[in-house]
Scaffold this motif. Structure first.
Motif, PDB file in Angstrom:
ATOM      1  N   GLY A  53     -18.510   0.889  56.591  1.00  0.00           N
ATOM      2  CA  GLY A  53     -17.374   0.067  57.019  1.00  0.00           C
ATOM      3  C   GLY A  53     -17.873  -0.979  58.003  1.00  0.00           C
ATOM      4  N   VAL A  54     -17.312  -2.189  57.943  1.00  0.00           N
ATOM      5  CA  VAL A  54     -17.833  -3.241  58.828  1.00  0.00           C
ATOM      6  C   VAL A  54     -16.773  -3.871  59.732  1.00  0.00           C
ATOM      7  CG1 VAL A  54     -19.869  -3.737  57.422  1.00  0.00           C
ATOM      8  CG2 VAL A  54     -17.768  -5.022  57.002  1.00  0.00           C
ATOM      9  N   TYR A 102     -12.046  -9.464  59.050  1.00  0.00           N
ATOM     10  CA  TYR A 102     -13.104  -8.966  59.954  1.00  0.00           C
ATOM     11  C   TYR A 102     -13.981 -10.104  60.479  1.00  0.00           C
ATOM     12  CZ  TYR A 102     -11.835  -4.402  57.921  1.00  0.00           C
ATOM     13  OH  TYR A 102     -11.147  -3.296  57.478  1.00  0.00           O
ATOM     14  N   LYS A 160     -10.558  -7.540  51.390  1.00  0.00           N
ATOM     15  CA  LYS A 160      -9.102  -7.346  51.466  1.00  0.00           C
ATOM     16  C   LYS A 160      -8.388  -8.673  51.737  1.00  0.00           C
ATOM     17  CE  LYS A 160     -10.354  -2.922  53.507  1.00  0.00           C
ATOM     18  NZ  LYS A 160     -11.416  -3.093  54.498  1.00  0.00           N
ATOM     19  N   HIS A 220      -4.418  -5.820  52.076  1.00  0.00           N
ATOM     20  CA  HIS A 220      -4.841  -5.152  53.314  1.00  0.00           C
ATOM     21  C   HIS A 220      -3.696  -4.359  53.957  1.00  0.00           C
ATOM     22  CE1 HIS A 220      -8.059  -5.635  56.674  1.00  0.00           C
ATOM     23  NE2 HIS A 220      -7.477  -4.475  56.756  1.00  0.00           N
ATOM     24  N   TRP A 221      -2.497  -4.964  54.006  1.00  0.00           N
ATOM     25  CA  TRP A 221      -1.313  -4.312  54.580  1.00  0.00           C
ATOM     26  C   TRP A 221      -0.097  -4.616  53.715  1.00  0.00           C
ATOM     27  CZ3 TRP A 221      -1.319  -1.033  58.741  1.00  0.00           C
ATOM     28  CH2 TRP A 221      -2.493  -0.978  59.492  1.00  0.00           C
ATOM     29  N   SER A 238      -3.737  -0.965  50.514  1.00  0.00           N
ATOM     30  CA  SER A 238      -4.201  -0.337  51.747  1.00  0.00           C
ATOM     31  C   SER A 238      -2.998  -0.203  52.680  1.00  0.00           C
ATOM     32  CB  SER A 238      -5.292  -1.209  52.375  1.00  0.00           C
ATOM     33  OG  SER A 238      -5.715  -0.656  53.598  1.00  0.00           O
ATOM     34  N   ASN A 239      -2.938   0.908  53.371  1.00  0.00           N
ATOM     35  CA  ASN A 239      -1.854   1.175  54.326  1.00  0.00           C
ATOM     36  C   ASN A 239      -0.480   1.264  53.666  1.00  0.00           C
ATOM     37  OD1 ASN A 239      -3.347   1.179  56.924  1.00  0.00           O
ATOM     38  ND2 ASN A 239      -3.866  -0.915  56.307  1.00  0.00           N
ATOM     39  N   PRO A 269     -12.661   7.272  59.576  1.00  0.00           N
ATOM     40  CA  PRO A 269     -12.859   8.696  59.259  1.00  0.00           C
ATOM     41  C   PRO A 269     -13.363   9.520  60.432  1.00  0.00           C
ATOM     42  CG  PRO A 269     -14.670   7.394  58.391  1.00  0.00           C
ATOM     43  CD  PRO A 269     -13.646   6.418  58.890  1.00  0.00           C
ATOM     44  N   LEU A 278     -15.418   5.873  54.639  1.00  0.00           N
ATOM     45  CA  LEU A 278     -15.918   4.554  55.053  1.00  0.00           C
ATOM     46  C   LEU A 278     -16.363   4.516  56.513  1.00  0.00           C
ATOM     47  CD1 LEU A 278     -12.667   2.711  53.761  1.00  0.00           C
ATOM     48  CD2 LEU A 278     -14.725   3.101  52.396  1.00  0.00           C
ATOM     49  N   PRO A 279     -17.295   5.365  56.930  1.00  0.00           N
ATOM     50  CA  PRO A 279     -17.692   5.328  58.350  1.00  0.00           C
ATOM     51  C   PRO A 279     -18.334   3.990  58.730  1.00  0.00           C
ATOM     52  CG  PRO A 279     -19.240   6.651  57.076  1.00  0.00           C
ATOM     53  CD  PRO A 279     -18.114   6.303  56.154  1.00  0.00           C
ATOM     54  N   LYS A 280     -17.982   3.521  59.920  1.00  0.00           N
ATOM     55  CA  LYS A 280     -18.589   2.276  60.432  1.00  0.00           C
ATOM     56  C   LYS A 280     -19.597   2.629  61.521  1.00  0.00           C
ATOM     57  CE  LYS A 280     -18.731  -0.791  64.015  1.00  0.00           C
ATOM     58  NZ  LYS A 280     -18.857  -0.521  65.466  1.00  0.00           N
ATOM     59  N   THR A 314     -25.259   1.208  64.695  1.00  0.00           N
ATOM     60  CA  THR A 314     -26.423   1.848  65.305  1.00  0.00           C
ATOM     61  C   THR A 314     -27.306   2.393  64.176  1.00  0.00           C
ATOM     62  OG1 THR A 314     -24.910   2.542  67.045  1.00  0.00           O
ATOM     63  CG2 THR A 314     -27.100   3.583  67.017  1.00  0.00           C
TER      64      THR A 314
HETATM   65  N1  LIG Z   1      -7.711  -0.950  55.653  1.00  0.00           N
HETATM   66  C1  LIG Z   1      -7.546  -0.951  56.948  1.00  0.00           C
HETATM   67  O1  LIG Z   1      -6.501  -1.373  57.473  1.00  0.00           O
HETATM   68  C2  LIG Z   1      -8.652  -0.431  57.821  1.00  0.00           C
HETATM   69  C3  LIG Z   1      -8.381  -0.114  59.156  1.00  0.00           C
HETATM   70  C4  LIG Z   1      -9.416   0.414  59.925  1.00  0.00           C
HETATM   71  C5  LIG Z   1     -10.686   0.595  59.369  1.00  0.00           C
HETATM   72  N2  LIG Z   1     -10.918   0.252  58.066  1.00  0.00           N
HETATM   73  C6  LIG Z   1     -12.247   0.427  57.432  1.00  0.00           C
HETATM   74  O2  LIG Z   1     -12.770   1.700  57.794  1.00  0.00           O
HETATM   75  C7  LIG Z   1     -14.022   1.540  58.473  1.00  0.00           C
HETATM   76  C8  LIG Z   1     -14.238   2.641  59.494  1.00  0.00           C
HETATM   77  O3  LIG Z   1     -13.198   2.721  60.409  1.00  0.00           O
HETATM   78  P1  LIG Z   1     -13.372   2.483  61.983  1.00  0.00           P
HETATM   79  O4  LIG Z   1     -14.386   1.438  62.187  1.00  0.00           O
HETATM   80  O5  LIG Z   1     -12.017   2.265  62.520  1.00  0.00           O
HETATM   81  O6  LIG Z   1     -13.811   3.866  62.560  1.00  0.00           O
HETATM   82  P2  LIG Z   1     -14.874   5.047  62.367  1.00  0.00           P
HETATM   83  O7  LIG Z   1     -15.814   4.766  61.300  1.00  0.00           O
HETATM   84  O8  LIG Z   1     -14.046   6.285  62.319  1.00  0.00           O
HETATM   85  O9  LIG Z   1     -15.578   5.025  63.786  1.00  0.00           O
HETATM   86  C9  LIG Z   1     -16.410   4.002  64.207  1.00  0.00           C
HETATM   87  C10 LIG Z   1     -16.908   4.359  65.610  1.00  0.00           C
HETATM   88  O10 LIG Z   1     -17.684   5.559  65.567  1.00  0.00           O
HETATM   89  C11 LIG Z   1     -18.994   5.319  66.070  1.00  0.00           C
HETATM   90  N3  LIG Z   1     -19.904   6.124  65.253  1.00  0.00           N
HETATM   91  C12 LIG Z   1     -20.207   5.926  63.953  1.00  0.00           C
HETATM   92  N4  LIG Z   1     -21.043   6.880  63.515  1.00  0.00           N
HETATM   93  C13 LIG Z   1     -21.282   7.702  64.549  1.00  0.00           C
HETATM   94  C14 LIG Z   1     -22.097   8.848  64.713  1.00  0.00           C
HETATM   95  N5  LIG Z   1     -22.807   9.333  63.713  1.00  0.00           N
HETATM   96  N6  LIG Z   1     -22.125   9.450  65.941  1.00  0.00           N
HETATM   97  C15 LIG Z   1     -21.391   8.951  66.953  1.00  0.00           C
HETATM   98  N7  LIG Z   1     -20.610   7.861  66.866  1.00  0.00           N
HETATM   99  C16 LIG Z   1     -20.560   7.230  65.672  1.00  0.00           C
HETATM  100  C17 LIG Z   1     -19.207   3.843  65.938  1.00  0.00           C
HETATM  101  O11 LIG Z   1     -20.109   3.387  66.927  1.00  0.00           O
HETATM  102  P3  LIG Z   1     -21.318   2.362  66.662  1.00  0.00           P
HETATM  103  O12 LIG Z   1     -20.875   1.343  65.658  1.00  0.00           O
HETATM  104  O13 LIG Z   1     -21.527   1.776  68.007  1.00  0.00           O
HETATM  105  O14 LIG Z   1     -22.490   3.168  66.202  1.00  0.00           O
HETATM  106  C18 LIG Z   1     -17.804   3.307  66.205  1.00  0.00           C
HETATM  107  O15 LIG Z   1     -17.540   3.256  67.585  1.00  0.00           O
HETATM  108  C19 LIG Z   1     -13.894   0.137  59.076  1.00  0.00           C
HETATM  109  O16 LIG Z   1     -15.153  -0.378  59.447  1.00  0.00           O
HETATM  110  C20 LIG Z   1     -13.248  -0.603  57.930  1.00  0.00           C
HETATM  111  O17 LIG Z   1     -14.192  -0.911  56.931  1.00  0.00           O
HETATM  112  C21 LIG Z   1      -9.909  -0.257  57.287  1.00  0.00           C
END
Ligand SMILES: NC(=O)c1ccc[n+]([C@@H]2O[C@H](COP(=O)([O-])OP(=O)(O)OC[C@H]3O[C@@H](n4cnc5c(N)ncnc54)[C@H](OP(=O)(O)O)[C@@H]3O)[C@@H](O)[C@H]2O)c1
Length: 377
Positions: free
Chosen positions: A94-95, A124, A149, A182-183, A225-226, A276, A319-321, A324
């Protein structure tokens, strides 16, 4: 410690001979010591290498997919097949919130690690850097899954293709594998938060234009989405040519949405788990959940790997973002959780009141909650 005998000289000759003897003995001792130290060093290096190989293979196997650089030892699906027949990889990078100057490197690390799925969006603001990183990686386009999106202010049918074209240009590609609304909220043309009530209440004209773009070859799959169940039913009540291929929604320990997951499975709609790990705001708490830590300890994996694996085992795309490098690599390792541990985490996640991490309703000045099943407009 060995004790070496030192001869007492008895004559000049004896003295010389004994000196030679001492020299040759000390040379032999030095050689023996050298070989001893070298052998220990070689054994230590071999030990370190073996240990790192063993540690890199989780006890219950790793995730693999075509083009990945590691073995496929897990029973979990490496991809899902969409109604179009296309295979969407289970784990994406995820970006969102991956800033300029860091997102490109994250994409490059991900592609080197074996990811073949990037989840982005026009909003984004980083599609150009993502596109450059993809081009530089040399990974052939047909081995990649690119999702983007459509933002809220482009829902009017005439605005969709120009918005899509901008995304395609920035990503430096001719087509998207997946394009999502997207929404389920349309803003009036050119505005950033003025609700277009008509297009929000009836997204069919938006969908019809997306269907046209599928037929034109610019998008391979379309999705949403959503969207909650009420909004999905509102859309799919129309005579759709292409059904939504996926619904991307927030799914994490705090907001696991078991009803939506069950309904989606029953209705053949694949879910994608966004945020996630609980997103930036809640990731620390998510990684500290006792059941998550227990799984990590028992399977010798990290808490993030436990959570990401749980999502894949629930039957969703995940989709983990991360920007690092070590985390990008870590997050790609998916492991089959034993049933008892999976059930324990599922029960813990679904036993507390759900709490969303992402809900922009207030920020957008909506006088209703975008996730309200009754969606009063
Ligand atoms: N459709 C939508 O409306 C919507 C909304 C939200 C998100 N998304 C999609 O979903 C993706 C992921 O969601 P998100 O970015 O909200 O949250 P996420 O993936 O749940 O969490 C990202 C956070 O976790 C940290 N992290 C990642 N891997 C880790 C690990 N192994 N250990 C410790 N910390 C870790 C990241 O830090 P670092 O980056 O600093 O490593 C960042 O702060 C988005 O990038 C996007 O593509 C879509």
């Amino acid at each position: 410690m060995p004790v070496f005998y030192k001869p007492v000289p008895t004559s000049e000759h004896d003295d010389e001979e004994s000196q030679n003897l001492t020299k040759s003995r000390s040379a032999r001792i030095k050689t023996t010591l050298f070989y001893f130290v070298a052998t220990i060093a070689v054994m230590y290096v071999a030990y370190l290498a073996t240990r790192s190989i063993i540690r890199s293979v989780p006890k219950h196997g790793m995730h693999g997919r075509p083009g990945c650089h590691h073995r496929n030892l897990t029973t979990l699906p490496s991809h899902h097949i969409l109604p179009s027949g296309d295979k969407i990889p289970s784990v994406a990078l995820g970006v969102w919130q991956a800033g300029k100057g860091e997102v490109g490197a994250a994409v490059q690390t991900a592609l080197k690690t074996g990811y073949r799925h990037i989840d982005g969006a026009w909003i984004y603001g980083n599609e150009e850097e993502v596109g450059k990183a993809i081009s530089a990686s040399g990974v052939p386009r047909d081995q990649l899954w690119l999702t983007s999106k459509l933002w809220n202010n482009f829902h009017a049918p005439e605005d969709i293709e120009p918005a899509l074209d901008e995304t395609l240009t920035r990503l430096n590609t001719e087509y998207l594998d997946l394009y999502l609304i997207h929404w389920p909220i349309a803003f009036k043309k050119g505005s950033n938060n003025v609700l277009d009530k008509e297009l929000t209440a009836n997204p069919y004209p938006t969908w019809q234009k997306l269907e046209e773009l599928v037929d034109k070859g610019k998008i391979r799959n379309i999705g949403i989405s959503n969207f909650n169940i009420a909004r999905i039913k509102n859309l799919t009540a129309n005579p759709l040519k292409h059904k939504p291929a996926v619904n991307q929604v927030e799914l994490n320990y705090f907001n696991p949405q078991p009803e939506l997951l069950k309904w989606s499975k029953e209705n053949g709609l694949l879910l994608e788990a966004y945020s996630p790990l609980g997103s930036t705001k809640q990731v620390k708490e998510a990684l500290s959940v006792p059941e998550v830590k227990e799984i990590a300890k028992k399977l010798d994996i990290t808490p993030a790997q436990a959570l990401i694996s749980w999502h894949v085992q629930r039957g969703t795309i995940v989709l983990p973002k991360s920007v690092t490098p070590s985390r990008v690599q870590e997050n790609f390792q998916v492991v089959t959780l034993p049933d008892d541990l999976f059930d324990k985490l599922e029960k813990a996640a679904t036993s507390h009141p759900p709490q969303r991490v992402v809900n922009p309703s207030k920020n957008w000045g909506l006088d209703f909650d975008v996730f309200d099943e009754n969606w009063p407009l």
